[in-house]
Write an enzyme that holds these catalytic residues in place. Sequence first.
Site, short mmCIF file in Angstrom:
data_model
loop_
_atom_site.label_atom_id
_atom_site.label_comp_id
_atom_site.label_asym_id
_atom_site.label_seq_id
_atom_site.Cartn_x
_atom_site.Cartn_y
_atom_site.Cartn_z
N SER A 258 0.81 -1.20 0.00
CA SER A 258 0.00 0.00 0.00
C SER A 258 0.85 1.27 0.00
CB SER A 258 -0.96 -0.07 1.18
OG SER A 258 -2.06 0.74 0.91
N LYS A 262 4.24 2.19 -2.43
CA LYS A 262 4.64 3.40 -3.15
C LYS A 262 6.10 3.72 -2.78
CE LYS A 262 0.03 5.34 -1.96
NZ LYS A 262 -1.02 4.75 -2.70
N TRP A 349 -10.08 0.22 -4.83
CA TRP A 349 -9.49 1.51 -4.48
C TRP A 349 -8.09 1.65 -5.09
CZ3 TRP A 349 -11.33 5.90 -2.85
CH2 TRP A 349 -10.54 6.82 -2.18
N HIS A 399 -7.67 -5.73 0.37
CA HIS A 399 -6.41 -5.01 0.52
C HIS A 399 -5.66 -5.53 1.76
CE1 HIS A 399 -3.97 -1.47 -0.19
NE2 HIS A 399 -4.11 -1.06 1.07
C1 GTR Z 1 -5.33 4.56 1.84
C2 GTR Z 1 -4.74 5.41 0.78
C3 GTR Z 1 -4.00 4.57 -0.20
C4 GTR Z 1 -3.14 3.50 0.45
C5 GTR Z 1 -3.70 2.98 1.76
C6 GTR Z 1 -2.71 2.30 2.70
O1 GTR Z 1 -6.12 5.26 2.72
O2 GTR Z 1 -5.78 6.10 0.16
O3 GTR Z 1 -3.25 5.37 -1.09
O4 GTR Z 1 -1.85 3.94 0.62
O5 GTR Z 1 -4.28 3.96 2.51
O6 GTR Z 1 -1.55 2.64 2.79
O7 GTR Z 1 -3.17 1.41 3.42
#
Ligand code: GTR
Length: 417
Positions: A258, A262, A349, A399
Site C-alpha cells: 500500500s 509506493k 481503491w 487489501h
Molecule cells: C489509503 C490510501 C492509499 C493507500 C492505503 C494504505 O487510505 O488512500 O493510497 O496507501 O491507505 O496505505 O493502506
Amino acid sequence: MRTIVCLLVGAVCAANVAAQTARINQDESKVPEFTLPEILVSESGQRISTVEEWETVRKPEILSFFSENVYGETPKERIPVKWTVLSEIGDALDGKATFRQVLFTFGNPDRTVDAILLLVIPNKKEGPVPAFVSYNFNGNHSICDDQRIYYPPIFHKVKAPDDISWERGNQKSRWNLDMIVDAGYALATMCYHDICPDNPALRDCSIASLFSGFNRNMQDYNEWGAIGAWAWGLSRIADYLETVDEIDASRLAVMGHSRQGKAAIWAGAQDERFKVVISNESGCTGAALSKRVFGENLSWITSRFGYWFCPAYRQYADREEALPYDQHQLLAVIAPRHLYVSSAEEDKWSDPKGEFLAAYHAGEVYELYGLKGLADSVMPEIHHPVHCDVAYHVRAGKHDVTDYDWSCYLDYCDKYL
Ligand code: GTR
C-alpha cells in the site's frame, strides 16, 4: 455554542468527504480515454532504441520528473548514523531464527532520530542469505508474538490510545516469518513511523528534520514528502545490511504494501542495490496508472495525504489528463532489475487493472535489455501469477498482505534473486 460549531464543522467535513467520494470512479466503462505517455520517446522527441540511450537520456528524464513533481527531491546530504545492537535472540521461531534488534541513531548528538531495525536471520544456512527489506505499519512487535521484540521508539507519539492494531502480534498475519525463514531468506523490518511519522503534525520528529534547511511546513515546490523520507530510510537499511556477515547484500528485495508499496517503488527506482522491487497493492501514485482515474485519484490522495508528496504534485489534482508522465514509466526505471506488482481482486481503491497495465507497459524497457516483460496485455486470472522478468499476480480478497502473496514472492525470488 461550541457544540453547534463542532457540529457545523463536522457536517462540512462529512459533506467534503461525501463530495470527494462521489467523484471516485469504480466503473470501468467510465474510465476516460487517454494516451499513455511514451516510455521510449524523450522529451525532445528522440526515439530511444538502445540501452545506452535509455540510461543516459530517458531514464534520467523520468527520474527527474518524479523527483521534481511527485515525491520531491531526495537530499544528497549524508546524515551520520550510529548502529547499536540492542539484543540478539538466537532461539527465535522455535530455534529456527535469530532476531537481532539494532538501534539506528541518525543525526548529531545535539539532534537525533531513533529507529529500531528487527533483523530476522535463518539459523540454518550455508552462507550469507538474501534478504527482504520491508517496513511494518504498527511496530516490529506487531509482526509476531515474541515478547522480546521492542516497541518502536516513536510508539507513544504516534499510537492512538484505543488503537488495538498496535498490540503485540496484531499484524502477524501479514508476516509469515516461518515461511520466509524456511525458504532461506532474512527479513529486515522497521516501523515506518520511526523514519517519518505518518502524520504531518509530527514532521519535526522525522528524519527530514535532520537535514539542513529543514522546512517544517513543506513550502518548497519540490521538497520531499513522507514517501521520499520512507524511501530514503529503506536505503539506510540497505547500508546497514551491507555490513552484516550473514546477509548477502547483493541479493536484496524491497517489498512494501500500500503506501509502503509506493515507497518501495520510489526506493527501488533510486537505489540499484534493490535487485527485486515488490509492490503489494500500492495503488494510486504507486503502481497504478493515474490516467485511468479509477479508484483513488489525485484529487483525493493530494487532499488527504498531501504530505506524502512534494507540494508540486497538487497541480495535477483533478487534472490527470495534464500529467506528462505516468507510473508505468517509473516502474520501467527499475529495469533491468526485477519488478513484481500484485493486486487484490476486491481492492478496487488501488485499481488492480491500472496496476497490471503499468507493469505490462514497463515491459518495453525490459525488452530493450533483452529481458521479458509480461507477455499478455490481458490481465491474468485470479491466482495465476505470471513470473517473467516482470511479474504480476492478482489474488482473491481484500487489501492486505497474505501468505499467498508471500508464497508468490518467494517463488519469484528463488528464480530471480
Ligand atoms: C489509503 C490510501 C492509499 C493507500 C492505503 C494504505 O487510505 O488512500 O493510497 O496507501 O491507505 O496505505 O493502506
